[in-house]
Write a protein that holds these residues in place. Structure first.
Motif, mmCIF file in Angstrom:
data_model
loop_
_atom_site.group_PDB
_atom_site.id
_atom_site.type_symbol
_atom_site.label_atom_id
_atom_site.label_comp_id
_atom_site.label_asym_id
_atom_site.label_seq_id
_atom_site.Cartn_x
_atom_site.Cartn_y
_atom_site.Cartn_z
ATOM 1 N N GLY A 68 1.875 -2.588 -4.555
ATOM 2 C CA GLY A 68 3.235 -3.066 -4.753
ATOM 3 C C GLY A 68 3.884 -2.501 -5.999
ATOM 4 O O GLY A 68 4.805 -3.114 -6.560
ATOM 5 N N LYS A 69 3.442 -1.327 -6.447
ATOM 6 C CA LYS A 69 3.907 -0.729 -7.693
ATOM 7 C C LYS A 69 5.425 -0.597 -7.745
ATOM 8 O O LYS A 69 6.071 -0.201 -6.773
ATOM 9 N N GLY A 70 5.996 -0.967 -8.902
ATOM 10 C CA GLY A 70 7.422 -0.768 -9.136
ATOM 11 C C GLY A 70 8.246 -2.027 -9.188
ATOM 12 O O GLY A 70 9.372 -2.008 -9.681
ATOM 13 N N ILE A 71 7.685 -3.134 -8.682
ATOM 14 C CA ILE A 71 8.414 -4.408 -8.684
ATOM 15 C C ILE A 71 7.495 -5.468 -9.280
ATOM 16 O O ILE A 71 6.385 -5.692 -8.784
ATOM 17 N N SER A 72 7.945 -6.143 -10.311
ATOM 18 C CA SER A 72 7.086 -7.056 -11.073
ATOM 19 C C SER A 72 6.444 -8.129 -10.208
ATOM 20 O O SER A 72 5.255 -8.441 -10.372
ATOM 21 N N PHE A 73 7.180 -8.678 -9.249
ATOM 22 C CA PHE A 73 6.638 -9.799 -8.487
ATOM 23 C C PHE A 73 5.840 -9.367 -7.252
ATOM 24 O O PHE A 73 5.287 -10.217 -6.550
ATOM 25 N N THR A 74 5.767 -8.066 -6.981
ATOM 26 C CA THR A 74 4.922 -7.601 -5.872
ATOM 27 C C THR A 74 3.663 -6.895 -6.368
ATOM 28 O O THR A 74 2.715 -6.720 -5.609
ATOM 29 N N GLU A 75 3.640 -6.507 -7.632
ATOM 30 C CA GLU A 75 2.502 -5.744 -8.142
ATOM 31 C C GLU A 75 1.218 -6.579 -8.150
ATOM 32 O O GLU A 75 1.199 -7.705 -8.666
ATOM 33 N N GLY A 76 0.176 -6.014 -7.544
ATOM 34 C CA GLY A 76 -1.136 -6.642 -7.542
ATOM 35 C C GLY A 76 -1.267 -7.863 -6.664
ATOM 36 O O GLY A 76 -2.255 -8.601 -6.760
ATOM 37 N N LYS A 77 -0.300 -8.091 -5.783
ATOM 38 C CA LYS A 77 -0.299 -9.297 -4.951
ATOM 39 C C LYS A 77 -0.697 -8.970 -3.502
ATOM 40 O O LYS A 77 -0.031 -8.191 -2.821
ATOM 41 N N SER A 78 -1.766 -9.594 -3.027
ATOM 42 C CA SER A 78 -2.181 -9.373 -1.633
ATOM 43 C C SER A 78 -1.130 -9.891 -0.657
ATOM 44 O O SER A 78 -1.012 -9.397 0.467
ATOM 45 N N GLY A 84 0.799 -1.221 0.000
ATOM 46 C CA GLY A 84 0.000 0.000 0.000
ATOM 47 C C GLY A 84 0.826 1.262 0.000
ATOM 48 O O GLY A 84 0.379 2.307 -0.488
ATOM 49 N N ALA A 85 2.034 1.197 0.572
ATOM 50 C CA ALA A 85 2.928 2.356 0.535
ATOM 51 C C ALA A 85 3.388 2.617 -0.894
ATOM 52 O O ALA A 85 3.473 3.767 -1.341
ATOM 53 N N MET A 100 -9.597 11.252 -1.912
ATOM 54 C CA MET A 100 -8.722 10.694 -2.938
ATOM 55 C C MET A 100 -8.618 9.186 -2.695
ATOM 56 O O MET A 100 -8.079 8.750 -1.678
ATOM 57 N N VAL A 101 -9.169 8.413 -3.621
ATOM 58 C CA VAL A 101 -9.205 6.959 -3.452
ATOM 59 C C VAL A 101 -8.000 6.323 -4.131
ATOM 60 O O VAL A 101 -7.838 6.415 -5.356
ATOM 61 N N ASP A 102 -7.146 5.705 -3.332
ATOM 62 C CA ASP A 102 -6.013 4.925 -3.828
ATOM 63 C C ASP A 102 -6.566 3.545 -4.176
ATOM 64 O O ASP A 102 -6.537 2.623 -3.370
ATOM 65 N N TYR A 103 -7.064 3.421 -5.393
ATOM 66 C CA TYR A 103 -7.883 2.269 -5.774
ATOM 67 C C TYR A 103 -7.018 1.184 -6.400
ATOM 68 O O TYR A 103 -7.006 0.981 -7.616
ATOM 69 N N ASN A 104 -6.293 0.448 -5.530
ATOM 70 C CA ASN A 104 -5.418 -0.598 -6.052
ATOM 71 C C ASN A 104 -6.097 -1.966 -6.118
ATOM 72 O O ASN A 104 -5.522 -2.924 -6.615
ATOM 73 N N LYS A 105 -7.304 -2.043 -5.579
ATOM 74 C CA LYS A 105 -8.180 -3.219 -5.732
ATOM 75 C C LYS A 105 -7.647 -4.485 -5.067
ATOM 76 O O LYS A 105 -8.087 -5.600 -5.382
ATOM 77 N N VAL A 106 -6.695 -4.330 -4.137
ATOM 78 C CA VAL A 106 -6.152 -5.476 -3.411
ATOM 79 C C VAL A 106 -6.061 -5.120 -1.931
ATOM 80 O O VAL A 106 -5.671 -4.005 -1.581
ATOM 81 N N GLN A 107 -6.415 -6.074 -1.080
ATOM 82 C CA GLN A 107 -6.400 -5.835 0.354
ATOM 83 C C GLN A 107 -5.473 -6.821 1.061
ATOM 84 O O GLN A 107 -4.694 -7.522 0.419
ATOM 85 N N LEU A 108 -5.588 -6.867 2.370
ATOM 86 C CA LEU A 108 -4.695 -7.679 3.199
ATOM 87 C C LEU A 108 -4.619 -9.134 2.750
ATOM 88 O O LEU A 108 -3.531 -9.690 2.613
ATOM 89 N N ASP A 109 -5.769 -9.752 2.514
ATOM 90 C CA ASP A 109 -5.732 -11.183 2.209
ATOM 91 C C ASP A 109 -6.565 -11.551 0.989
ATOM 92 O O ASP A 109 -7.110 -12.649 0.903
#
Length: 296
Positions: free
Chosen positions: A256-266, A46-47, A187-196
């Motif tokens: 997880g923006k910026g790193i291929s293996f962290t992007e979009g991963k809960s 989220g950061a 301002m909605v940080d709409y990354n569509k992924v949460q904790l689990d």
């Protein structure tokens, strides 16, 4: 620190361009990833998704005084998704509210920089957050205070899906539509992924724009990429163009923006950044920074 970013941060009081903001956000991701790896704790996902949003606010938009954090006419920011505290701390430190070296104390005993930001300890933090849901309520209170006291400051609240899963958020959204305080922006940080899991797995919000509109908010009709500073600056133009309040902007972002293996991963919501992940991830982050500095 890279020469390009060093030069930019030598004068943090000026208004930065979209390209400069993009380079700063890329650099701040490197700092965050370094710090979270060194400390072995914190929330990367989220950061990382909100880096451009906060960078653009503090280095282009907001009226603040680092030598007077409690200036009555300052613009306010509430990071309702307080678990993304490393993003806020990194911005505040490089903006000049406290020494950058203090970031190394993140989540240590007796450090001011705990897992969730505390307004009583950290200069520049307008509200202690972490319990998801109360950010909009507090922001509404600040905006109403401005109205009652005839102040012209802006109040911005950054939320994630977790905040909007809470009933208190929608009570505040209804109240804001009734009282209509000026200069109050969600301002909605709409990354569509949460904790689990994903938003759809946990609690679907679609269509979020329609929901907010039906509650009486002035919702920006444009789709903005919250990880592109050009889009964020364009959204500011929309914020300024009419006097219909309160306003909401939905920014599509990537967890997880910026790193291929962290992007979009809960799984990277709050995972420890181990040595292997760090060695792979930092290469991608530094490459992105290098690319963004090259066009300055």
């Amino acid at each position: 620190m890279n020469t390009g970013v060093t030069q930019l941060l030598s004068d943090p009081e000026r208004t930065f361009s979209a390209q400069e903001l993009a380079a700063l956000a890329a650099y701040f991701r490197v700092v965050m990833f370094d710090t979270l790896h060194d400390r072995g704790t914190g929330h990367w996902g989220g950061a990382a998704s909100s880096a451009e949003l906060t960078t653009s606010l503090y280095f282009n938009r907001m009226h603040i005084r680092t030598n007077d954090p409690h200036w009555e006419d300052r613009d306010r920011l509430i990071l309702s998704k307080g678990h993304a505290s490393m993003n806020l701390y990194t911005i505040l430190a490089h903006r000049g509210f406290f020494p950058v070296e203090e970031l190394a104390t993140f989540r240590k005993l007796d450090s001011r920089l705990q897992g969730h930001p505390c307004m009583q300890k950290i200069p520049g933090v307008d509200m202690s957050t972490g319990a998801l849901g109360h950010g909009i309520s507090v922001g509404l209170g600040m905006a109403l205070a401005a109205k009652l006291n005839k102040r012209s400051y802006w109040t911005y609240v950054i939320v994630g899906e977790g905040c909007l899963n809470e009933g208190q958020s929608w009570e505040a959204i209804m109240s804001a539509a009734k009282f209509k305080p000026e200069h109050f922006v969600l301002m909605v940080d709409y990354n569509k992924v949460q904790l689990d899991g994903t938003e759809d797995e946990i609690m679907p919000l679609a269509s979020l724009s329609d929901k907010l509109s039906s509650f009486g908010w002035n919702v920006c009709p444009n789709a903005y990429d919250g990880n592109k500073t050009e889009d964020i600056l364009a959204s500011y133009e929309w914020m300024d163009k009419d006097n219909v309040w309160p306003k909401a902007v939905i920014y599509d972002t990537i967890k997880g923006k910026g790193i291929s293996f962290t992007e979009g991963k809960s799984s990277w919501h709050g995972a420890v950044i181990d040595d292997d992940s760090y060695a792979k991830g930092i290469v991608e982050l530094k490459k992105d920074l290098q690319n963004k500095e090259a066009v300055l």
